[in-house]
Design a protein around this motif. Structure first.
Motif, short mmCIF file in Angstrom:
data_model
loop_
_atom_site.label_atom_id
_atom_site.label_comp_id
_atom_site.label_asym_id
_atom_site.label_seq_id
_atom_site.Cartn_x
_atom_site.Cartn_y
_atom_site.Cartn_z
N GLU A 76 0.84 -1.20 0.00
CA GLU A 76 0.00 0.00 0.00
C GLU A 76 0.87 1.24 0.00
OE1 GLU A 76 -3.48 2.05 2.83
OE2 GLU A 76 -2.57 0.12 3.36
N LEU A 77 0.54 2.19 -0.87
CA LEU A 77 1.31 3.43 -0.91
C LEU A 77 1.12 4.22 0.38
CD1 LEU A 77 0.70 4.67 -4.56
CD2 LEU A 77 2.87 3.93 -3.59
N GLU A 78 2.22 4.79 0.86
CA GLU A 78 2.20 5.66 2.04
C GLU A 78 2.02 7.10 1.59
OE1 GLU A 78 1.50 6.79 4.98
OE2 GLU A 78 2.85 5.36 5.97
N ARG A 79 1.17 7.83 2.30
CA ARG A 79 1.01 9.24 1.95
C ARG A 79 2.25 10.02 2.38
NH1 ARG A 79 -1.26 8.95 7.02
NH2 ARG A 79 -1.19 10.84 8.31
N HIS A 90 0.24 13.74 -8.93
CA HIS A 90 -0.08 12.59 -8.10
C HIS A 90 0.28 12.89 -6.65
CE1 HIS A 90 -0.88 9.47 -11.19
NE2 HIS A 90 -0.22 10.31 -11.94
N PRO A 91 -0.66 12.90 -5.73
CA PRO A 91 -0.32 13.13 -4.32
C PRO A 91 0.63 12.06 -3.77
CG PRO A 91 -2.69 13.31 -4.68
CD PRO A 91 -2.10 12.76 -5.94
N SER A 92 0.64 10.87 -4.37
CA SER A 92 1.49 9.79 -3.87
C SER A 92 2.87 9.78 -4.50
CB SER A 92 0.81 8.43 -4.11
OG SER A 92 0.47 8.29 -5.47
N VAL A 93 3.13 10.70 -5.44
CA VAL A 93 4.45 10.81 -6.08
C VAL A 93 5.09 12.11 -5.63
CG1 VAL A 93 5.75 10.90 -8.23
CG2 VAL A 93 3.70 9.47 -8.07
N HIS A 94 6.15 12.00 -4.85
CA HIS A 94 6.88 13.17 -4.37
C HIS A 94 7.99 13.49 -5.35
CE1 HIS A 94 10.07 14.81 -1.38
NE2 HIS A 94 9.39 15.81 -1.90
N ILE A 95 8.09 14.75 -5.75
CA ILE A 95 9.15 15.18 -6.67
C ILE A 95 10.38 15.56 -5.85
CG2 ILE A 95 9.76 16.74 -8.54
CD1 ILE A 95 7.35 14.86 -9.07
N VAL A 96 11.45 14.81 -6.02
CA VAL A 96 12.72 15.08 -5.36
C VAL A 96 13.58 15.87 -6.34
CG1 VAL A 96 14.78 14.06 -4.30
CG2 VAL A 96 12.55 12.96 -4.03
N HIS A 279 11.55 10.90 -9.06
CA HIS A 279 10.18 10.71 -8.60
C HIS A 279 10.17 9.64 -7.52
CE1 HIS A 279 8.36 12.27 -12.65
NE2 HIS A 279 8.91 13.22 -11.92
N ARG A 280 9.52 9.92 -6.40
CA ARG A 280 9.56 9.04 -5.24
C ARG A 280 8.17 8.56 -4.85
NH1 ARG A 280 10.56 10.23 1.09
NH2 ARG A 280 9.18 11.96 0.59
N THR A 281 8.06 7.25 -4.65
CA THR A 281 6.89 6.66 -3.99
C THR A 281 7.38 5.88 -2.79
OG1 THR A 281 7.04 4.83 -5.60
CG2 THR A 281 5.34 6.48 -5.98
N CYS A 282 6.52 5.76 -1.77
CA CYS A 282 6.85 5.00 -0.57
C CYS A 282 5.76 3.98 -0.27
CB CYS A 282 7.01 5.93 0.64
SG CYS A 282 8.48 6.97 0.59
N LEU A 283 6.17 2.82 0.22
CA LEU A 283 5.23 1.78 0.60
C LEU A 283 5.12 1.69 2.11
CD1 LEU A 283 6.23 -1.02 -1.92
CD2 LEU A 283 4.18 0.39 -1.97
N ARG A 284 3.90 1.59 2.59
CA ARG A 284 3.63 1.51 4.02
C ARG A 284 4.15 0.19 4.58
NH1 ARG A 284 -2.21 3.20 5.47
NH2 ARG A 284 -1.26 5.15 4.71
N GLY A 285 4.71 0.25 5.78
CA GLY A 285 5.18 -0.95 6.44
C GLY A 285 4.17 -1.48 7.43
N THR A 286 4.65 -2.08 8.50
CA THR A 286 3.80 -2.62 9.54
C THR A 286 4.13 -1.97 10.87
OG1 THR A 286 5.38 -4.43 9.84
CG2 THR A 286 3.49 -4.85 8.42
N PRO A 287 3.19 -1.89 11.79
CA PRO A 287 3.49 -1.32 13.12
C PRO A 287 4.60 -2.11 13.79
CG PRO A 287 1.11 -1.54 12.80
CD PRO A 287 1.76 -2.27 11.66
N THR A 288 5.39 -1.41 14.62
CA THR A 288 6.53 -2.05 15.26
C THR A 288 6.18 -2.65 16.62
OG1 THR A 288 7.18 0.06 16.27
CG2 THR A 288 8.16 -0.50 14.13
#
Length: 289
Positions: A76-79, A90-96, A279-288
């Protein structure tokens, strides 16, 4: 040495893997990330991601939509934080980028401190996927530090000392350290969260140090004492023996494991003359916890 990755049934190789260093990283060729991956290939890519922590997919040309589609095959994409959302696209694509509002090189390079993306979220990022769009002719590297190796190099007494220690990760504090005051809306969008300082990896079971520029302080210790301990550990963990410097290639896509790597941008190029755009996307991980 180059090896071939095969499907789960051991049939025809689907892509090639060549390690980039003894620490981490592997160049992957023979894949077009603009096309959906079949399940066997997706699984083989994820296996390479866990093994090498930093697969570099060569010779790619992705639109933002295609990068999002590739990313979503792994989770799942992380905001992004309010400031980093690309509202015009795209709100989910951050421009670096080092470009100013006129599209010209500004001379400034961001993200030069060691960090793990989205470590201040309750479920810190699993992976970052970064696609090179425009690169300087030389330099503009990204540096990665191996938090598995850094933890494993500690003495048994030091490891024991870290057992049960929680570190508070704070977007607000990391921005203040860069002399920027964040708005209340940004604080509400990204409040601080605590995570184990010695963190078991949810997929591999190996323990990695989990800190970086978003790491604010240690629970149960005075701020000054906790920050001193974090800074000492970071100095240990980012020694050159634990660091890999990645020199980008045009079109390359990097996918790295935020759960066991720190990273930072290198300023080894003329940022006032040459653009650096990714262009950057991030994927959500799991709670620690």
């Amino acid at each position: 040495m180059q090896t071939n990755a095969q499907s789960a049934e051991g049939t025809q190789p689907t892509f090639q893997i060549e390690p980039l260093s003894e620490l981490m990283g592997a160049a992957i060729t023979g894949l077009d990330l603009a096309q959906p991956l079949d399940q066997a290939t997706r699984d083989a890519v994820f296996e390479a991601f866990l093994k090498y922590r930093l697969p570099a997919f060569r010779d790619q040309n992705l639109t933002k939509d295609q990068q999002v589609a590739f990313s979503e095959q792994f989770g799942e994409l992380e905001r992004h934080t309010l400031r980093n959302r690309n509202a015009a696209g795209h709100p989910s694509v951050h421009i670096v980028s080092n470009l100013d509002e006129n599209g010209e090189p500004s001379g400034k390079v961001s993200s030069t401190e060691w960090h793990s993306d989205k470590s201040f979220r309750p479920a810190p990022s699993m992976a970052t996927i970064l696609h090179a769009i425009d690169l300087p002719p030389d330099g503009g590297d990204t540096c990665f530090a191996d938090m598995y190796a850094a933890y494993e190099a500690l003495s048994d007494a030091e490891k024991s000392d870290l057992s049960g220690v929680k570190v508070v990760h704070s977007w607000e504090l990391s921005r203040e350290n860069r002399k920027r005051t964040v708005s209340q809306a940004e604080i509400d969008d990204a409040p601080p969260h605590s995570h184990p300082l010695a963190r078991p990896h949810p997929d591999t079971g190996r323990t990695a140090l989990f800190m970086g520029t978003h790491a604010s302080h240690l629970e149960g210790l005075p701020m000054e004492e906790g920050r001193a301990r974090i800074e000492s550990l970071e100095a240990h963990a980012t020694q050159e023996r634990f660091v890999y410097h990645h020199n980008w290639r045009a079109g390359e896509v990097l996918m790295w494991d935020n759960r066991c790597l720190l990273h930072r941008a290198d300023t080894n190029f003329d940022a006032a003359r040459h653009p650096r755009l990714l262009h950057r996307t991030c994927l959500r991980g799991t709670p620690t916890a």
